[in-house]
Structure formats: C-alpha cells, structure tokens
Design a protein around this motif. Structure first.
Motif, PDB file in Angstrom:
ATOM      1  N   LYS A   4       0.821  -1.214   0.000  1.00  0.00           N
ATOM      2  CA  LYS A   4       0.000   0.000   0.000  1.00  0.00           C
ATOM      3  C   LYS A   4       0.859   1.270   0.000  1.00  0.00           C
ATOM      4  N   ASN A   8       0.116   3.808  -4.766  1.00  0.00           N
ATOM      5  CA  ASN A   8      -0.682   4.967  -4.373  1.00  0.00           C
ATOM      6  C   ASN A   8      -0.568   6.033  -5.454  1.00  0.00           C
ATOM      7  N   GLU A   9      -1.359   7.079  -5.330  1.00  0.00           N
ATOM      8  CA  GLU A   9      -1.494   8.090  -6.394  1.00  0.00           C
ATOM      9  C   GLU A   9      -0.176   8.778  -6.725  1.00  0.00           C
TER      10      GLU A   9
END
Length: 259
Positions: A4, A8-9
């Motif tokens: 994670k 991510n963006e």
C-alpha cells in the motif's frame, strides 16, 4: 515497506484514458494495436473533443474497437471504412472523424475506397496498421507482405516473380493531391510511441483546420502471425520491415518530403 506504500497516487506513472471503457483488449501480447488504440483516446481526451469524435472500425484484429472506446464508433463492412467516414464527415462536417484499419482491410479489400478517399481529399484522419499479414485469420500473405517473408500461404517466402511485389500504399497516397499529411511511424520503442502520438495528434489537428486527408501508417509486429516471440518479432521488424517501409514523414503541409 508494504504494498500500500508503493501502490498509491503519488507513484502513478501511467493512467489509462477515461475514454477507454475498461474492456480487456483482444490483441495478442506484443502486438502494436493495443498501444495505438490506447493513444488515440489519450489524444482525443487531451484535445477535449470526445463529444465531437466519431471512429470508424474495420474488419480485422481491431474489429471490436467499439467495445474499447467510450465515444461513438461505427462498424464498417470489410474495406469500406473510408467510404463510411466520407459519408459521416459530409453529413457532420464539424465532427472529428477517423478510421482505424489494418493492411488487409485498407490495402487489400479496401484499396479502391482508400485511394479515392485520399484523392478526393476528404477531411478525415486515416490510421493504418501495417503488420505485413492477415493477422486475425491465420497469418496469410497480404499485399504488404515483403519479399521472402514467410506466411501461412507463402511458407517458402513471398516470391515476387509469382506473387507480385508488396504494395507501399502510403507512398502511393502521398502522391495524391488530396492528401495533406502522410507519415509512417512505429510503436516498438518508447521514443517511437511518442513520435506516433505526435503524428496522430497532427492528423486530428489538421482536420480541425480543414486541410484534407491525413494518413498515418504504423508499422507493427504480428508475433502470433509471424510465429515469433514479441522480442524476436520486434527485432525482425527492425531488420526487415523498416528497410522496406522506412519510417518518417512522406508529406507535410501538402508538400512531398524530398529525401
């Protein structure tokens, strides 16, 4: 570090155009179709013309274009894409109209439609994928199969004495007065992808300026039809296809490029 933290963006390096429906492409891994199909929607999105763009899909590997695009797409009969595009453009001249065709559709079944559309100077963009074979139906010899190239119907290689010479249709249409921009590109490297994207965007921008026909050929590998791995197919294409179909602009601003 956990997954994670990576996914991510801020670490995103590529995001598909929102004009793609999300449907899984039916193209073989390593084929250039997927790259070109994707970049056309990137260009349409960047130009903000998604509501004013109409695509014409062919019969061939890209027959399911309408499944991938969240814009209007019309399915044409085999070889008739430029004829359908002509009708659409004349009824709706304010729309951006493009065809997307392989060599079997454009340079074999649709030779007449292609030549006469370009000769009339119809104000459309023609995107043409040349992999030198009928890829969808088993890798048979096409008009674009180069001399000595083995296909399922020329297992000993194309013999020009009995099978004739390959058709360089892009060179042919460049000589017609109706064409304004004619170019030959590829998508086998990152740099080539960028050049092809600029070429297709130019074709769309020319249409906005009512300049006449823009014709973009993309020389592509067909690793399944050529019976090669994707890497072998790209290497073979560089060594054999590019000498016969050299990359670069053939015509710009309505003038032939002198080489």
């Amino acid at each position: 570090m956990e997954v994670k933290d990576i996914v991510n963006e801020k670490n995103l390096v590529y995001k598909p155009s929102e004009l793609l429906t999300g449907a899984t492409f039916n193209f073989c891994p390593g084929c250039g179709h997927g790259t070109v199909v994707r970049m056309i929607m990137e260009i349409v999105e960047e130009m903000g013309i998604q509501g004013d763009t109409i695509g014409i899909s062919p019969v061939g590997c890209s027959v399911l274009l309408y499944d991938f695009y969240n814009i209007d797409v019309i399915q044409a009969a085999h070889g008739r894409a430029t004829a359908v595009a002509t009708g659409v453009k004349r009824v709706l001249p304010e729309k951006f109209v493009f065809t997307y065709q392989g060599d079997g559709d454009l340079a074999a079944i649709g030779t007449g439609e292609t030549i006469h559309t370009c000769n009339r100077g119809e104000n459309i963009a023609i995107i043409y994928i040349n992999n030198g074979t009928y890829g969808m139906t088993g890798g048979q010899m096409a008009p674009t199969t180069i001399p000595g190239m083995k296909t399922s119907t020329s297992p000993l290689g194309r013999n020009v004495e009995t099978m004739g010479y390959p058709l360089r249709i892009t060179d042919l249409v460049a000589g017609l007065e109706g064409t304004y921009y004619v170019t030959r590109q590829s998508v086998h490297t990152a740099a080539a992808v960028r050049k092809t994207k600029r070429a297709i965007r130019t074709a769309f921008e020319n249409q906005k300026l009512n300049k006449g026909t823009s014709f973009v050929e993309v020389v592509s590998s067909c690793n399944s039809g050529w019976k090669m791995t994707p890497l072998q197919a790209n290497q073979w294409m560089e060594e054999n296809m590019f000498p016969y179909y050299p990359l670069g602009d053939l015509k710009a601003n309505g003038e032939l490029i002198k080489k």
